[in-house]
Design a protein around this motif. Structure first.
Motif, PDB file in Angstrom:
ATOM      1  N   PRO A  76       0.790  -1.231   0.000  1.00  0.00           N
ATOM      2  CA  PRO A  76       0.000   0.000   0.000  1.00  0.00           C
ATOM      3  C   PRO A  76       0.823   1.282   0.000  1.00  0.00           C
ATOM      4  CG  PRO A  76      -0.050  -1.066   2.152  1.00  0.00           C
ATOM      5  CD  PRO A  76       0.611  -2.024   1.226  1.00  0.00           C
ATOM      6  N   ARG A  77       2.022   1.239   0.545  1.00  0.00           N
ATOM      7  CA  ARG A  77       2.829   2.460   0.657  1.00  0.00           C
ATOM      8  C   ARG A  77       3.173   3.040  -0.705  1.00  0.00           C
ATOM      9  NH1 ARG A  77       8.489   2.172   0.593  1.00  0.00           N
ATOM     10  NH2 ARG A  77       9.544   4.117   1.152  1.00  0.00           N
ATOM     11  N   ILE A  78       3.781   2.259  -1.565  1.00  0.00           N
ATOM     12  CA  ILE A  78       4.219   2.725  -2.879  1.00  0.00           C
ATOM     13  C   ILE A  78       3.024   3.104  -3.750  1.00  0.00           C
ATOM     14  CG2 ILE A  78       5.391   2.056  -5.013  1.00  0.00           C
ATOM     15  CD1 ILE A  78       7.303   2.531  -2.727  1.00  0.00           C
ATOM     16  N   VAL A  79       2.001   2.265  -3.706  1.00  0.00           N
ATOM     17  CA  VAL A  79       0.856   2.471  -4.598  1.00  0.00           C
ATOM     18  C   VAL A  79       0.112   3.760  -4.250  1.00  0.00           C
ATOM     19  CG1 VAL A  79      -1.358   1.522  -5.347  1.00  0.00           C
ATOM     20  CG2 VAL A  79       0.614   0.009  -5.066  1.00  0.00           C
ATOM     21  N   GLU A  80      -0.208   3.941  -2.973  1.00  0.00           N
ATOM     22  CA  GLU A  80      -0.981   5.136  -2.615  1.00  0.00           C
ATOM     23  C   GLU A  80      -0.175   6.416  -2.812  1.00  0.00           C
ATOM     24  OE1 GLU A  80      -3.538   7.223   0.947  1.00  0.00           O
ATOM     25  OE2 GLU A  80      -3.400   5.054   0.824  1.00  0.00           O
ATOM     26  N   ALA A  81       1.087   6.419  -2.422  1.00  0.00           N
ATOM     27  CA  ALA A  81       1.902   7.622  -2.577  1.00  0.00           C
ATOM     28  C   ALA A  81       1.992   8.038  -4.038  1.00  0.00           C
ATOM     29  CB  ALA A  81       3.298   7.392  -2.001  1.00  0.00           C
ATOM     30  N   SER A  82       2.138   7.072  -4.926  1.00  0.00           N
ATOM     31  CA  SER A  82       2.245   7.382  -6.354  1.00  0.00           C
ATOM     32  C   SER A  82       0.945   7.955  -6.906  1.00  0.00           C
ATOM     33  CB  SER A  82       2.629   6.124  -7.136  1.00  0.00           C
ATOM     34  OG  SER A  82       3.855   5.586  -6.677  1.00  0.00           O
ATOM     35  N   LEU A  83      -0.170   7.342  -6.552  1.00  0.00           N
ATOM     36  CA  LEU A  83      -1.453   7.773  -7.104  1.00  0.00           C
ATOM     37  C   LEU A  83      -1.865   9.150  -6.594  1.00  0.00           C
ATOM     38  CD1 LEU A  83      -3.499   4.448  -7.033  1.00  0.00           C
ATOM     39  CD2 LEU A  83      -2.732   5.696  -9.041  1.00  0.00           C
ATOM     40  N   LEU A  84      -1.495   9.487  -5.363  1.00  0.00           N
ATOM     41  CA  LEU A  84      -1.880  10.790  -4.824  1.00  0.00           C
ATOM     42  C   LEU A  84      -1.284  11.948  -5.625  1.00  0.00           C
ATOM     43  CD1 LEU A  84      -1.784  10.165  -0.975  1.00  0.00           C
ATOM     44  CD2 LEU A  84      -3.780  10.771  -2.346  1.00  0.00           C
ATOM     45  N   VAL A  85      -0.168  11.708  -6.274  1.00  0.00           N
ATOM     46  CA  VAL A  85       0.422  12.753  -7.130  1.00  0.00           C
ATOM     47  C   VAL A  85      -0.533  13.086  -8.278  1.00  0.00           C
ATOM     48  CG1 VAL A  85       2.361  13.334  -8.642  1.00  0.00           C
ATOM     49  CG2 VAL A  85       2.770  12.071  -6.510  1.00  0.00           C
ATOM     50  N   ALA A 180       0.970  12.660  -0.008  1.00  0.00           N
ATOM     51  CA  ALA A 180       1.742  11.674  -0.761  1.00  0.00           C
ATOM     52  C   ALA A 180       3.119  11.474  -0.136  1.00  0.00           C
ATOM     53  CB  ALA A 180       1.877  12.119  -2.220  1.00  0.00           C
ATOM     54  N   PHE A 181       3.767  12.568   0.244  1.00  0.00           N
ATOM     55  CA  PHE A 181       5.096  12.471   0.872  1.00  0.00           C
ATOM     56  C   PHE A 181       5.016  11.790   2.236  1.00  0.00           C
ATOM     57  CE2 PHE A 181       6.248  15.928  -2.137  1.00  0.00           C
ATOM     58  CZ  PHE A 181       7.358  15.317  -2.693  1.00  0.00           C
ATOM     59  N   LEU A 182       3.970  12.078   3.019  1.00  0.00           N
ATOM     60  CA  LEU A 182       3.843  11.474   4.342  1.00  0.00           C
ATOM     61  C   LEU A 182       3.647   9.965   4.235  1.00  0.00           C
ATOM     62  CD1 LEU A 182       1.596  14.043   6.268  1.00  0.00           C
ATOM     63  CD2 LEU A 182       4.046  13.619   6.554  1.00  0.00           C
ATOM     64  N   VAL A 183       2.822   9.531   3.305  1.00  0.00           N
ATOM     65  CA  VAL A 183       2.612   8.095   3.120  1.00  0.00           C
ATOM     66  C   VAL A 183       3.923   7.412   2.744  1.00  0.00           C
ATOM     67  CG1 VAL A 183       1.492   6.351   1.665  1.00  0.00           C
ATOM     68  CG2 VAL A 183       0.168   8.292   2.523  1.00  0.00           C
ATOM     69  N   TYR A 184       4.651   8.014   1.821  1.00  0.00           N
ATOM     70  CA  TYR A 184       5.897   7.405   1.353  1.00  0.00           C
ATOM     71  C   TYR A 184       6.957   7.366   2.459  1.00  0.00           C
ATOM     72  CZ  TYR A 184       9.949   6.325  -1.514  1.00  0.00           C
ATOM     73  OH  TYR A 184      11.060   5.732  -2.041  1.00  0.00           O
ATOM     74  N   LEU A 185       7.026   8.424   3.266  1.00  0.00           N
ATOM     75  CA  LEU A 185       8.093   8.534   4.266  1.00  0.00           C
ATOM     76  C   LEU A 185       7.784   7.784   5.560  1.00  0.00           C
ATOM     77  CD1 LEU A 185       9.030  12.319   3.862  1.00  0.00           C
ATOM     78  CD2 LEU A 185      10.313  10.327   3.039  1.00  0.00           C
ATOM     79  N   LEU A 186       6.508   7.715   5.966  1.00  0.00           N
ATOM     80  CA  LEU A 186       6.177   7.171   7.278  1.00  0.00           C
ATOM     81  C   LEU A 186       5.750   5.716   7.261  1.00  0.00           C
ATOM     82  CD1 LEU A 186       4.179  10.131   8.920  1.00  0.00           C
ATOM     83  CD2 LEU A 186       6.564   9.466   9.301  1.00  0.00           C
ATOM     84  N   VAL A 187       4.999   5.294   6.275  1.00  0.00           N
ATOM     85  CA  VAL A 187       4.431   3.935   6.291  1.00  0.00           C
ATOM     86  C   VAL A 187       5.536   2.897   6.098  1.00  0.00           C
ATOM     87  CG1 VAL A 187       2.858   2.348   5.124  1.00  0.00           C
ATOM     88  CG2 VAL A 187       2.203   4.752   5.438  1.00  0.00           C
ATOM     89  N   PRO A 188       5.579   1.877   6.953  1.00  0.00           N
ATOM     90  CA  PRO A 188       6.590   0.829   6.778  1.00  0.00           C
ATOM     91  C   PRO A 188       6.316   0.029   5.497  1.00  0.00           C
ATOM     92  CG  PRO A 188       5.589   0.740   8.968  1.00  0.00           C
ATOM     93  CD  PRO A 188       4.751   1.651   8.146  1.00  0.00           C
ATOM     94  N   PRO A 189       7.349  -0.417   4.832  1.00  0.00           N
ATOM     95  CA  PRO A 189       7.137  -1.294   3.661  1.00  0.00           C
ATOM     96  C   PRO A 189       6.549  -2.619   4.117  1.00  0.00           C
ATOM     97  CG  PRO A 189       9.463  -1.169   4.202  1.00  0.00           C
ATOM     98  CD  PRO A 189       8.777  -0.170   5.088  1.00  0.00           C
ATOM     99  N   THR A 190       5.647  -3.163   3.321  1.00  0.00           N
ATOM    100  CA  THR A 190       5.078  -4.462   3.644  1.00  0.00           C
ATOM    101  C   THR A 190       5.849  -5.549   2.919  1.00  0.00           C
ATOM    102  OG1 THR A 190       3.474  -4.125   1.859  1.00  0.00           O
ATOM    103  CG2 THR A 190       2.759  -3.604   4.090  1.00  0.00           C
ATOM    104  N   LYS A 191       5.759  -6.747   3.446  1.00  0.00           N
ATOM    105  CA  LYS A 191       6.494  -7.874   2.866  1.00  0.00           C
ATOM    106  C   LYS A 191       5.966  -8.188   1.482  1.00  0.00           C
ATOM    107  CE  LYS A 191       7.822 -12.639   3.888  1.00  0.00           C
ATOM    108  NZ  LYS A 191       7.657 -13.787   4.829  1.00  0.00           N
TER     109      LYS A 191
END
Length: 406
Positions: A76-85, A180-191
């Protein structure tokens, strides 16, 4: 997956996704407040206004199945941050649009950009939270969306009065980039999946969801109730209060605020109730069954115009309209975790296709009646459009009850 402290779970997982869903819901409902400005500035009829508002839901829905695959594969981290742009770009385009075509394109881009906000949070929660906590935490994220709906009422009215609807969309573009920046910077990567799945394997998961008998027991009533709730609350609730109840713009904003406040209470209250009663063996699906019936009764009160004399009916509309979200938790609990992204986006696809269709058709229905002397829409037009919503829900509800007992 690494264990995180409760505070870290809130700051790193809940808050970034809650901010995103707050913005998503604000984008969703804002047209209910700025509709008079759009009508005045661009001379829009109800059919164009309905299509404009619904275009958000079309692109939102169109991306749900690819979104489910992407969430399960990349997290979810990569996907949401990208789409918010893309959502930020859509808000900027909306701010400078000079005709209805450009506005429709901008709103469609916004819908695409925020299409992951809820589903990405649901996917993250299935990874980081225990299954029994999902109704509660899902209720909290929905409450964050409800706060966005609150912000889209009287507060938005004040902002529009100060800087105009174009200035408001410039501000939203900036906030969306920050999110978008907060999601990318704060959310831990998922396995990531242990092996690289092929497109065929990913699609087999989608097929597993859509061929599930349980999915089709739950989906129709969820689609119709959520589509009706969102379709009315995000657009027609504002004009109804002006044209049928006779309120001025300030009063309309105030009433929309309380409807949204009731929605927040519904998300929090029903989620907490479901989690608590689950400890005693009472299933979430049973709570949803009662809540969906209450929601239909409330709409009957609006159609028959009891809501003019008893505004509390609209408060009940906001509260019970949230019941459909319990069905997301029902589905998440039924399917395995590795399908969480695809099952949630599958039901979301159905909900938003229904929302786009019903909101577009409702504009056409209302357009069948001539405008009133004041330039508003006829009460009979609202009754016909809202009656369409209610009739479809009733049919889906009967299917839901019969399929469960069969």
């Amino acid at each position: 997956m690494t264990a995180y402290s409760p505070l870290s779970m809130v700051v790193r997982i809940f808050v970034p996704f809650a901010f995103g869903y707050f913005l998503s819901y604000l984008f969703r409902v804002i047209n209910a407040v700025i509709a008079p400005d759009l009508i005045a500035d661009l001379e829009m009829g109800p059919d164009v206004l309905g299509l404009l508002t619904a275009s958000y839901f079309l692109t939102f829905a169109a991306f749900q199945l690819p979104l489910g695959v992407l969430l399960d594969k990349y997290g979810p981290r990569i996907v949401e941050a990208s789409l918010l742009v893309f959502a930020a770009a859509g808000a900027a385009l909306f701010a400078v649009a000079e005709d209805s075509t450009a506005l429709i394109a901008a709103r469609a881009l916004i819908g695409f950009g925020v299409s992951a906000c809820l589903m990405a949070s649901f996917k993250a929660f299935t990874v980081f939270y225990e299954p029994g906590k999902l109704p509660l935490v899902n209720g909290f994220i929905m409450a964050a969306g409800g706060m966005g709906a609150l912000a889209g009422t009287a507060p938005t009215q004040l902002v529009v009065a100060e800087i105009g609807w174009r200035g408001g969309f410039w501000a939203l573009a900036g906030l969306t980039l920050v999110c978008a920046f907060l999601v990318y910077l704060l959310v831990p990567p998922t396995k990531r999946p242990e092996h690289k799945t092929t497109l065929s394997e990913q699609l087999s998961g989608v097929r597993e969801v859509f061929t599930s008998r349980f999915f089709w027991q739950v989906a129709p009533v969820t689609m119709m109730s959520q589509a009706s709730f969102v379709g009315i609350q995000s657009l027609w609730a504002g004009p109804w209060h002006q044209d049928v109840a006779g309120f001025n713009r300030a009063e309309v904003g105030s009433h929309l605020f309380w409807i949204a406040a009731a929605m927040v209470a519904g998300f929090l209250g029903l989620g907490a109730l479901s989690e608590r009663l689950g400890r005693y063996g009472i299933k979430t699906i049973n709570i949803a069954t009662v809540g969906l019936f209450c929601f239909m009764l409330v709409q009957l009160g609006i159609i028959t115009e009891w809501a003019i004399d008893y505004p509390v009916i609209w408060i009940a509309f906001g509260f019970f309209g949230t019941t459909g979200i319990l069905q997301y938790a029902v589905l998440s609990q039924h399917f395995p975790t590795h399908l969480a992204g695809r099952v949630n986006t599958a039901i979301n696809l159905m909900v938003f296709i229904s929302t786009f269709t019903l909101q577009s058709v409702s504009g056409q229905v209302i357009n069948q009646w001539a405008p009133t002397a004041s330039g508003g829409y006829a009460p009979e037009a609202y009754q016909a459009a809202f009656g369409l919503f209610l009739g479809l829900q009733a049919v889906a509800y009967v299917w839901f009850i019969l399929s469960r007992y069969r």
